[in-house]
Motif scaffolding. Structure first.
Motif, PDB file in Angstrom:
ATOM      1  N   LEU A 115      56.530  13.935  60.218  1.00  0.00           N
ATOM      2  CA  LEU A 115      55.161  14.741  60.642  1.00  0.00           C
ATOM      3  C   LEU A 115      55.196  14.826  62.362  1.00  0.00           C
ATOM      4  O   LEU A 115      55.067  15.785  62.683  1.00  0.00           O
ATOM      5  CB  LEU A 115      54.143  13.961  60.288  1.00  0.00           C
ATOM      6  N   ASP A 116      55.619  13.804  62.864  1.00  0.00           N
ATOM      7  CA  ASP A 116      55.900  13.884  64.362  1.00  0.00           C
ATOM      8  C   ASP A 116      57.182  15.059  64.722  1.00  0.00           C
ATOM      9  O   ASP A 116      56.713  15.753  65.657  1.00  0.00           O
ATOM     10  CB  ASP A 116      56.111  12.541  65.084  1.00  0.00           C
ATOM     11  N   GLN A 117      58.141  15.054  63.930  1.00  0.00           N
ATOM     12  CA  GLN A 117      58.974  15.918  64.165  1.00  0.00           C
ATOM     13  C   GLN A 117      58.536  17.393  63.769  1.00  0.00           C
ATOM     14  O   GLN A 117      58.714  18.391  64.597  1.00  0.00           O
ATOM     15  CB  GLN A 117      60.509  15.507  63.320  1.00  0.00           C
ATOM     16  N   LEU A 118      57.629  17.245  62.744  1.00  0.00           N
ATOM     17  CA  LEU A 118      57.147  18.773  62.468  1.00  0.00           C
ATOM     18  C   LEU A 118      56.327  19.292  63.533  1.00  0.00           C
ATOM     19  O   LEU A 118      56.398  20.543  63.854  1.00  0.00           O
ATOM     20  CB  LEU A 118      56.388  18.608  61.187  1.00  0.00           C
ATOM     21  N   ILE A 119      55.375  18.514  63.926  1.00  0.00           N
ATOM     22  CA  ILE A 119      54.654  18.871  65.292  1.00  0.00           C
ATOM     23  C   ILE A 119      55.580  19.286  66.364  1.00  0.00           C
ATOM     24  O   ILE A 119      54.904  20.101  66.905  1.00  0.00           O
ATOM     25  CB  ILE A 119      53.653  17.703  65.733  1.00  0.00           C
ATOM     26  N   GLY A 120      56.620  18.550  66.641  1.00  0.00           N
ATOM     27  CA  GLY A 120      57.549  19.106  67.722  1.00  0.00           C
ATOM     28  C   GLY A 120      57.779  20.516  67.368  1.00  0.00           C
ATOM     29  O   GLY A 120      58.015  21.472  68.224  1.00  0.00           O
ATOM     30  N   VAL A 121      58.169  20.770  66.038  1.00  0.00           N
ATOM     31  CA  VAL A 121      58.778  22.177  65.682  1.00  0.00           C
ATOM     32  C   VAL A 121      57.745  23.110  65.893  1.00  0.00           C
ATOM     33  O   VAL A 121      57.872  24.218  66.457  1.00  0.00           O
ATOM     34  CB  VAL A 121      59.477  21.919  64.328  1.00  0.00           C
ATOM     35  N   THR A 196      49.093  17.015  52.479  1.00  0.00           N
ATOM     36  CA  THR A 196      48.995  15.673  52.587  1.00  0.00           C
ATOM     37  C   THR A 196      47.871  15.125  53.458  1.00  0.00           C
ATOM     38  O   THR A 196      47.846  15.761  54.521  1.00  0.00           O
ATOM     39  CB  THR A 196      50.023  14.765  52.860  1.00  0.00           C
ATOM     40  N   PHE A 197      47.203  14.170  53.264  1.00  0.00           N
ATOM     41  CA  PHE A 197      46.066  13.539  54.031  1.00  0.00           C
ATOM     42  C   PHE A 197      46.701  12.972  55.098  1.00  0.00           C
ATOM     43  O   PHE A 197      46.081  13.056  56.226  1.00  0.00           O
ATOM     44  CB  PHE A 197      45.221  12.251  53.267  1.00  0.00           C
ATOM     45  N   LEU A 198      47.828  12.395  55.080  1.00  0.00           N
ATOM     46  CA  LEU A 198      48.549  12.050  56.393  1.00  0.00           C
ATOM     47  C   LEU A 198      48.664  12.867  57.538  1.00  0.00           C
ATOM     48  O   LEU A 198      48.412  12.494  58.643  1.00  0.00           O
ATOM     49  CB  LEU A 198      50.153  11.438  55.974  1.00  0.00           C
ATOM     50  N   TYR A 199      48.762  14.208  57.305  1.00  0.00           N
ATOM     51  CA  TYR A 199      48.702  15.382  58.074  1.00  0.00           C
ATOM     52  C   TYR A 199      47.266  15.799  58.425  1.00  0.00           C
ATOM     53  O   TYR A 199      47.122  16.209  59.565  1.00  0.00           O
ATOM     54  CB  TYR A 199      49.413  16.379  57.716  1.00  0.00           C
ATOM     55  N   THR A 200      46.579  15.953  57.512  1.00  0.00           N
ATOM     56  CA  THR A 200      44.944  16.705  57.612  1.00  0.00           C
ATOM     57  C   THR A 200      44.061  15.787  58.372  1.00  0.00           C
ATOM     58  O   THR A 200      43.181  15.994  59.055  1.00  0.00           O
ATOM     59  CB  THR A 200      44.461  17.313  56.532  1.00  0.00           C
ATOM     60  N   THR A 202      40.760  13.108  58.414  1.00  0.00           N
ATOM     61  CA  THR A 202      39.595  13.567  58.095  1.00  0.00           C
ATOM     62  C   THR A 202      38.671  14.163  59.102  1.00  0.00           C
ATOM     63  O   THR A 202      38.091  13.856  60.162  1.00  0.00           O
ATOM     64  CB  THR A 202      38.471  12.168  57.551  1.00  0.00           C
ATOM     65  N   PRO A 203      38.868  15.532  59.214  1.00  0.00           N
ATOM     66  CA  PRO A 203      38.198  16.440  60.212  1.00  0.00           C
ATOM     67  C   PRO A 203      36.497  16.277  60.295  1.00  0.00           C
ATOM     68  O   PRO A 203      36.054  15.996  59.175  1.00  0.00           O
ATOM     69  CB  PRO A 203      38.588  17.912  60.112  1.00  0.00           C
ATOM     70  N   ASP A 204      36.064  16.453  61.518  1.00  0.00           N
ATOM     71  CA  ASP A 204      34.591  16.341  61.681  1.00  0.00           C
ATOM     72  C   ASP A 204      34.162  17.383  62.592  1.00  0.00           C
ATOM     73  O   ASP A 204      35.028  18.091  63.102  1.00  0.00           O
ATOM     74  CB  ASP A 204      34.330  15.104  62.086  1.00  0.00           C
ATOM     75  N   GLY A 205      32.860  17.432  62.597  1.00  0.00           N
ATOM     76  CA  GLY A 205      32.494  18.810  63.527  1.00  0.00           C
ATOM     77  C   GLY A 205      32.934  18.638  65.093  1.00  0.00           C
ATOM     78  O   GLY A 205      33.209  19.652  65.521  1.00  0.00           O
ATOM     79  N   HIS A 206      32.886  17.388  65.513  1.00  0.00           N
ATOM     80  CA  HIS A 206      33.307  17.053  66.842  1.00  0.00           C
ATOM     81  C   HIS A 206      34.798  17.501  67.207  1.00  0.00           C
ATOM     82  O   HIS A 206      35.030  18.343  68.254  1.00  0.00           O
ATOM     83  CB  HIS A 206      33.002  15.646  67.256  1.00  0.00           C
ATOM     84  N   ALA A 207      35.726  17.210  66.236  1.00  0.00           N
ATOM     85  CA  ALA A 207      36.959  17.506  66.261  1.00  0.00           C
ATOM     86  C   ALA A 207      37.230  19.206  66.418  1.00  0.00           C
ATOM     87  O   ALA A 207      37.957  19.565  66.923  1.00  0.00           O
ATOM     88  CB  ALA A 207      37.780  16.665  65.313  1.00  0.00           C
ATOM     89  N   CYS A 208      36.367  19.811  65.275  1.00  0.00           N
ATOM     90  CA  CYS A 208      36.609  21.008  65.261  1.00  0.00           C
ATOM     91  C   CYS A 208      36.114  21.833  66.651  1.00  0.00           C
ATOM     92  O   CYS A 208      36.655  22.772  66.959  1.00  0.00           O
ATOM     93  CB  CYS A 208      35.616  21.587  64.206  1.00  0.00           C
ATOM     94  N   HIS A 237      47.185  22.504  72.848  1.00  0.00           N
ATOM     95  CA  HIS A 237      46.399  22.482  71.444  1.00  0.00           C
ATOM     96  C   HIS A 237      47.210  21.896  70.340  1.00  0.00           C
ATOM     97  O   HIS A 237      46.641  20.919  69.809  1.00  0.00           O
ATOM     98  CB  HIS A 237      45.927  24.181  71.159  1.00  0.00           C
ATOM     99  N   ILE A 238      48.255  22.241  70.120  1.00  0.00           N
ATOM    100  CA  ILE A 238      48.844  21.666  68.643  1.00  0.00           C
ATOM    101  C   ILE A 238      49.022  20.021  69.066  1.00  0.00           C
ATOM    102  O   ILE A 238      48.913  19.272  68.270  1.00  0.00           O
ATOM    103  CB  ILE A 238      50.203  22.280  68.529  1.00  0.00           C
ATOM    104  N   GLU A 239      49.548  19.664  70.305  1.00  0.00           N
ATOM    105  CA  GLU A 239      49.823  18.210  70.553  1.00  0.00           C
ATOM    106  C   GLU A 239      48.269  17.372  70.639  1.00  0.00           C
ATOM    107  O   GLU A 239      48.306  16.352  70.014  1.00  0.00           O
ATOM    108  CB  GLU A 239      50.342  18.146  71.835  1.00  0.00           C
ATOM    109  N   ALA A 240      47.366  17.930  71.150  1.00  0.00           N
ATOM    110  CA  ALA A 240      46.127  17.363  71.237  1.00  0.00           C
ATOM    111  C   ALA A 240      45.534  17.392  69.725  1.00  0.00           C
ATOM    112  O   ALA A 240      44.971  16.207  69.526  1.00  0.00           O
ATOM    113  CB  ALA A 240      45.250  18.060  72.225  1.00  0.00           C
ATOM    114  N   ALA A 241      45.680  18.241  69.068  1.00  0.00           N
ATOM    115  CA  ALA A 241      45.059  18.290  67.838  1.00  0.00           C
ATOM    116  C   ALA A 241      45.646  17.151  66.764  1.00  0.00           C
ATOM    117  O   ALA A 241      44.869  16.548  66.204  1.00  0.00           O
ATOM    118  CB  ALA A 241      45.020  19.701  66.971  1.00  0.00           C
ATOM    119  N   TRP A 242      46.793  17.055  66.922  1.00  0.00           N
ATOM    120  CA  TRP A 242      47.685  16.071  66.103  1.00  0.00           C
ATOM    121  C   TRP A 242      47.378  14.814  66.571  1.00  0.00           C
ATOM    122  O   TRP A 242      47.244  13.581  65.887  1.00  0.00           O
ATOM    123  CB  TRP A 242      49.079  16.167  66.183  1.00  0.00           C
ATOM    124  N   GLY A 243      47.174  14.700  67.913  1.00  0.00           N
ATOM    125  CA  GLY A 243      46.713  13.221  68.538  1.00  0.00           C
ATOM    126  C   GLY A 243      45.427  12.793  68.022  1.00  0.00           C
ATOM    127  O   GLY A 243      45.201  11.362  67.629  1.00  0.00           O
TER     128      GLY A 243
END
Length: 254
Positions: A115-121, A196-200, A202-208, A237-243
């Motif tokens: 998944l880290d590699q996927l985020i890099g791609v 998969t939950f590992l990627y998604t 548990t999003p919340d309003g603040h993260a959105c 954005h992509i790196e921060a969202a994954w973090g």
């Protein structure tokens, strides 16, 4: 089928029959064997169970098993040789762009390496496409991106709806880039990762809200026709969202 170990005790079977016979037999066998291989239950270098055992386990014909093994070979998971059986290959040979292989790999990625590699791609390709969109997007393209941003503003309190629109936002920018190959690659890997939950997480309003502030910066750079700025905003954005989402699966032994 359980086997006796050196101590005489029965070892658990690697392959288990289905509780219910699926409709698409060969595809179902492929999915089951792919999961078994990717999970490490049949490690690289090991022989795949012989044809009669596979037929008995899955309750299917030899023709179905042969079709399934050919599919596994096409995915790079096994190598069949006349007279020496079928052997599981090293993971480096697996085709991770194959949806079945990728789905199983993501499902078993407890350490989040893939998944880290996927985020890099994603980061590299989507940044490139954001830069291309800043140069090539039509006025209609940009209006669509702005409309999706407005929808996202309205949906920050409903994370499930927000996440669906988030996918559309990113895809619309990729579409505006006119980079068909890059878009196809991202759609393959992202679709499987989102299952998969590992990627998604548990999003919340603040993260959105945080994500949409980043979406706004991307949109502003697109509207300014700033390729470098759009690329950097997309990467950030992509790196921060994954973090924000990145939480390895807890170790059950701890």
């Amino acid at each position: 089928m359980a086997k006796s170990g050196r101590s005489g005790a029965e070892e658990p079977a690697v392959l288990k029959p289905w509780p219910r016979r699926p409709a698409r037999l060969a595809h179902a066998v492929v999915e089951s064997l792919t999961d078994t291989i990717v999970s490490g239950a049949i490690p690289p270098g090991s022989a795949l169970p012989v044809e009669p055992e596979l037929c008995e386990t899955f309750g299917v014909s030899r023709i179905t098993i042969r079709e399934a093994v050919k599919s596994l070979e096409a995915k790079g998971l096994v190598r069949a040789r006349q007279g020496s059986g079928t052997t599981v290959t090293q993971s480096e040979e697996w085709n991770l762009l194959d949806p079945v292989v990728l789905a199983a790999t993501v499902q078993h990625d407890d350490e989040l390496v893939v998944l880290d590699q996927l985020i890099g791609v994603r980061s590299a390709l989507e940044a490139q496409m954001a830069a291309q969109a800043a140069e090539l997007a039509t006025d209609d393209d940009l209006r669509d991106v702005e409309r999706l941003l407005a929808r996202l503003d309205e949906e920050t309190a409903t994370p499930e709806r927000f996440n669906e629109t988030d996918v559309l936002f990113h895809d619309r920018i990729m579409q505006a880039s006119r980079n068909r190959l890059g878009r196809s690659i991202i759609r393959i890997v992202h679709t499987q990762a989102r299952s998969t939950f590992l990627y998604t997480g548990t999003p919340d309003g603040h993260a959105c809200e945080q994500a949409n502030a980043e979406h706004r910066r991307i949109t502003e750079r697109l509207l300014s026709r700033d390729p470098q700025g759009a690329a950097q905003a997309m990467t950030d954005h992509i790196e921060a969202a994954w973090g924000r989402r990145r939480h390895p699966r807890p170790d059950p032994t701890v």
